[in-house]
Design an enzyme around this catalytic site. Structure first.
Site, PDB file in Angstrom:
ATOM      1  N   THR A 556      79.656 -79.687  11.691  1.00 10.58           N
ATOM      2  CA  THR A 556      79.560 -81.141  11.737  1.00 10.58           C
ATOM      3  C   THR A 556      78.193 -81.563  11.199  1.00 10.58           C
ATOM      4  O   THR A 556      77.368 -80.735  10.854  1.00 10.58           O
ATOM      5  CB  THR A 556      79.693 -81.653  13.190  1.00 10.58           C
ATOM      6  N   LYS A 580      72.351 -79.414   9.876  1.00 11.40           N
ATOM      7  CA  LYS A 580      70.895 -79.243   9.705  1.00 11.40           C
ATOM      8  C   LYS A 580      70.065 -79.955  10.773  1.00 11.40           C
ATOM      9  O   LYS A 580      68.846 -79.796  10.818  1.00 11.40           O
ATOM     10  CB  LYS A 580      70.484 -79.766   8.324  1.00 11.40           C
ATOM     11  N   VAL A 610      70.399 -74.646   4.043  1.00 10.21           N
ATOM     12  CA  VAL A 610      69.721 -74.800   2.749  1.00 10.21           C
ATOM     13  C   VAL A 610      70.488 -73.995   1.698  1.00 10.21           C
ATOM     14  O   VAL A 610      70.615 -72.779   1.806  1.00 10.21           O
ATOM     15  CB  VAL A 610      68.262 -74.293   2.803  1.00 10.21           C
ATOM     16  N   GLY A 665      83.447 -83.382  -2.818  1.00  7.23           N
ATOM     17  CA  GLY A 665      82.975 -82.668  -1.626  1.00  7.23           C
ATOM     18  C   GLY A 665      81.555 -82.165  -1.696  1.00  7.23           C
ATOM     19  O   GLY A 665      81.183 -81.272  -0.935  1.00  7.23           O
ATOM     20  N   ASP A 679      68.115 -85.683   3.150  1.00  6.45           N
ATOM     21  CA  ASP A 679      68.711 -84.356   3.275  1.00  6.45           C
ATOM     22  C   ASP A 679      67.797 -83.288   2.658  1.00  6.45           C
ATOM     23  O   ASP A 679      67.621 -82.203   3.213  1.00  6.45           O
ATOM     24  CB  ASP A 679      70.085 -84.342   2.583  1.00  6.45           C
ATOM     25  N   LYS A 683      65.747 -80.046   4.349  1.00  3.87           N
ATOM     26  CA  LYS A 683      65.850 -78.673   3.843  1.00  3.87           C
ATOM     27  C   LYS A 683      64.472 -78.057   3.589  1.00  3.87           C
ATOM     28  O   LYS A 683      64.225 -76.911   3.966  1.00  3.87           O
ATOM     29  CB  LYS A 683      66.690 -78.652   2.563  1.00  3.87           C
TER      30      LYS A 683
END
Length: 814
Positions: A556, A580, A610, A665, A679, A683
């Site tokens: 998720t 993450k 990552v 996707g 995001d 990372k």
């Protein structure tokens, strides 16, 4: 001559008794036979319940008597021809009237003695044996019924009487020398004292009755017929892969039966062991099965060291501690004398070498009495602070590992405690006898099923490891993961000897669980009919399952799920995270979950945080573990942004290319996390943390290229706003083209500073030829000075991300 004993569900009802009769008739063809039977299934407990109801003044015992009568009358009608039923039906009614008369007396007196209780429970064996004898006689199989009370002599220890073997053997010899029948049938469990007053041999005493007959008659064959095909390596109700034990020594059988193996009553072994008579455990419902033979130790050196695992529940540990015990003789004697005065049986003993404490295991029901009597016995020492008041711990169980060949066999204890430790099972006490035939561990009763399964896996299933996986998140990536696992199940079993079971699946609204494994061909339907619950409910249900080798896979992007990792790791549940949020949350939580994973020996793996399935975090970890140091990192870490800028040429709108990336996707569920740089910030922060540096999100500079207006409102508003700002995105693109460069969103770390942002990449740069959704990371280290260590490949997409999670699940099993 042979002795056969029948009990358990073998005599639960008329249909099963017909099987018993068939076995008796077949066996009797070969040799003179004594058959011993127990009460119909559940009748002994029902009689005991009746007596307790009557003693408490509850008249409902009368209804229970009627139930007992009807069960036996039904058995008579189902087993015996109508023309021969009359006398047996009359006998059943007479016996049930006697039961009611005795219970009426108990009801009036409100008193139930052990002697009276023995009288009441004995009716079960008397009724069943007479009915089965009558059924044999009406089936052209003449049988002589024996009243065991007239042959087996005991003391007056009502409820668990001790046998007088000298008198008993004399009676049995005389009886059989005077009777020439070829088939005898006797009730088990019941006996009488020297005054002829009825006694019983303890729960499970029908086995003991049969052994007494077998030893007295020195038979050539002794068989105990039950509802399983022999003794097993573990309780099959707890361990689905339990195996039949083909042969076992007398001593091992006694150890296993003492520690809870229900197939045979513990005292049964002693009489036949003294005579060297083998005992066969057979299955009434599968008479063709070989079963288990209990005999003298005839093992070869090639046999495994462990024979079986057993357990006892409802155990209490009582501990006497204090500095005043050190070097002072007599404390143990006084402790055991106090327990003996209340007839409290000691199951397990362990003492520290410092003599500072002694701990014993007893039945939980005796814990209160034990504390009271011991605190009185050591009242003087307790008052003087030399000894603490007795410490009592309950809700415990004993799990015992048994095997004659453990002695001088190195590594057994190591494997045992390694298996328990890896699954987070705390051992409260340990005991091993000088014979080295048994290693007993005291653990929480909540951990018994898991403990027995992991021990069984360690010693009896060394070729295959079973892993129980709970999945959170069944969207695009989660669905691909389940498909990959389904496809590879047979390969993993054949090549890695690994059995992965998906035992839990959840989305944001529902979850479904199945300990046997969810059918991956129709998991969607199972989830649709699952339990409506919150994330917390799902996590609580996982913790309560307490299965062996558990792995939680988070697919998720949910903050609440990430916030539950600590509670899972504390239960030694491995966590595999695609999410993450946990590793990019506050440094305190990141550090906490990493430390918990180490403390509880539970894997915490997040390779897909990552670069999807690229081995970026694993490689970084290897560099650090081998002593290298990271000085600089340069990376393109967003497969989404790389896809977008590789496909945006100013001819199609920037918004349409982003939408294409989402549809294929490559983006997060909310694409603003990718486009706004958050995001990528997460990372690079994870990589910096894994390189050993403490960093927070606020420490990372974000040079965003997105107009502020685009980041407001809903996702739909986000796309509308990007269409409005198309000129902004076109200018960024044109500036790069005019400079002979490409656009890449780059994350960097250098000299303690981290940043992310859109950059112009010239043709000589390592990032220039980065196509599609690829990611790239450059590590500059002490060892990689002139040329960086480069990791490059697909860094986004449902299939590659799912494969990375899959790989982490496999790693988590090791």
């Amino acid at each position: 001559m042979q002795v056969l004993k029948f009990g358990g569900s073998s005599v639960a009802n008329a249909e099963n008794i017909k099987r018993v009769i068939a076995v008796i008739k077949e066996k009797n063809k070969a040799d003179k036979t004594v058959a011993v039977v127990s009460a119909l299934g559940g009748i002994t407990d029902l009689l005991l319940h009746c007596s307790e109801l009557a003693a408490s003044g509850n008249e409902s015992y009368k209804e229970k008597i009627h139930e007992i009568e009807q069960r036996h009358l039904t058995a008579v009608r189902d087993l015996i021809l109508v023309t021969n039923q009359s006398s047996v039906l009359s006998f059943v009614k007479t016996q049930c009237n006697e039961i009611e008369d005795i219970l009426n007396g108990i009801f009036l007196l409100k008193e139930l003695s052990a002697r009276t209780k023995d009288r009441i429970v004995s009716y079960g064996e008397l009724l069943s044996s007479r009915i089965i004898a009558a059924a044999l006689n009406t089936n052209n199989t003449p049988v002589q019924w024996i009243d065991s009370r007239s042959l087996i002599v005991t003391d007056s220890g009502f409820g668990n009487a001790a046998v007088d073997f000298e008198a008993t053997n004399k009676n049995i010899h005389e009886y059989f020398s005077e009777n020439a029948a070829s088939l005898f049938l006797a009730p088990g469990f019941i006996a009488s004292n020297e005054e002829g007053i009825q006694t019983t041999l303890g729960r499970g005493g029908s086995d003991y009755t049969a052994a007494i007959f077998a030893a007295a008659l020195n038979v050539s064959n002794f068989e105990i017929w039950t509802d399983v095909s022999g003794m097993m390596t573990a309780d099959p109700r707890l361990v689905s892969n339990a195996k039949i034990i083909p042969q076992i020594s007398y001593q091992e059988a006694m150890e296993l039966s003492h520690f809870g193996a229900k197939v045979i009553y513990p005292p049964t072994i002693q009489p036949v062991m003294n005579k060297g008579i083998s005992v066969w455990i057979k299955n009434t419902f599968a008479p063709q099965d070989t079963g288990t033979v209990i005999q003298q130790d005839l093992y070869s050196k090639s046999d495994t060291a462990i024979t079986g695992i057993s357990s006892i529940s409802k155990i209490a540990l009582i501990s006497l501690e204090g500095s005043g015990m050190v070097g002072i003789p007599g404390f143990s004697r006084r402790l055991f004398a106090a327990l003996a005065s209340e007839k409290i049986n000691v199951i397990l003993i362990t003492q520290s070498s410092s003599e500072h404490s002694i701990t014993v295991g007893i039945n939980e029901e005796n814990a209160h009495t034990a504390k009271k009597v011991i605190d009185i016995a050591f009242e003087y020492e307790i008052a003087g602070k030399r000894v603490q008041p007795l410490i009592v711990e309950t809700n415990l169980s004993i799990v015992a590992l048994v095997g004659d060949r453990m002695k001088n066999h190195t590594g057994i204890s190591g494997r045992l405690f390694n298996a328990l430790g890896k699954n987070g099972i705390n051992v409260r006490a340990i005991s091993q006898g000088s014979s080295e035939r048994n290693i007993s561990t005291v653990i929480s009763s909540n951990d018994v099923k898991k403990a027995i399964n992991v021990i069984h896996e360690a010693f009896f299933e060394t070729d295959i490891k079973e892993v129980n996986v709970f999945l959170a998140g069944v969207g695009n990536v989660g669905g691909r993961l389940l498909a990959q696992i389904q496809k590879q199940q047979q390969y993993l079993l054949d090549k890695l000897r690994l059995k992965i079971k998906i035992v839990g699946v959840a989305n944001s609204k529902k979850f479904v669980m199945n300990e046997e494994g969810i059918n991956l061909e129709n998991w969607q339907d199972a989830l649709q009919h699952g339990t409506e619950a919150s994330t917390g409910d799902y996590i609580d249900a996982i913790r309560k399952k307490n299965l062996r080798n558990m792995v939680f896979a988070d697919v998720t992007a949910n903050e609440k799920v990430a916030g539950c990792y600590d509670s899972l790791l504390e239960k030694t549940i491995a966590v595999v995270a695609c999410n993450k949020i946990a590793c990019s949350s506050s440094y305190g939580y990141y550090k906490k979950i990493k430390e918990l994973a180490t403390e509880y020996n539970a894997q915490f793996l997040f390779e897909t945080n990552v670069g999807a399935s690229l081995p970026i975090i694993g490689t970084l970890n290897d560099l650090m573990r081998s002593g290298d140091s990271i000085h600089k990192m340069q990376a393109v870490l967003s497969g989404t942004l790389n896809f977008v800028f590789n496909n945006y040429d100013g001819k199609k709108s920037f918004a349409s290319v982003v939408k294409q990336a989402q549809d294929e996707g490559y983006t997060e569920p909310d694409p603003r996390l990718d486009l706004g740089g958050k995001d990528v910030m997460r990372k690079i922060m994870i990589l910096v943390r894994e390189s050993g540096k403490e960093v927070e999100m606020d420490d990372i500079e974000n040079n965003s290229f997105m107009p502020e207006e685009c980041m407001q409102g809903s996702v739909e508003d986000f796309y509308d706003s990007m269409e409005k700002h198309e000129a902004h995105f076109k200018k960024i693109f044109d500036d790069a083209v005019n400079a002979g460069c490409k656009l890449k969103f780059v994350a960097g770390y250098n000299n303690g500073r981290a940043s992310v942002g859109l950059q112009h990449i010239d043709p000589q740069h390592d990032f220039y030829h980065l196509y599609g959704k690829d990611n790239i990371v450059l590590f500059h280290t002490d060892r990689y000075v002139d040329q960086p260590l480069v990791i490059k490949g697909a860094g986004a997409g449902a299939d590659v991300t799912a494969s990375g999670i899959f790989a982490d699940i496999i790693r988590a099993t090791k």
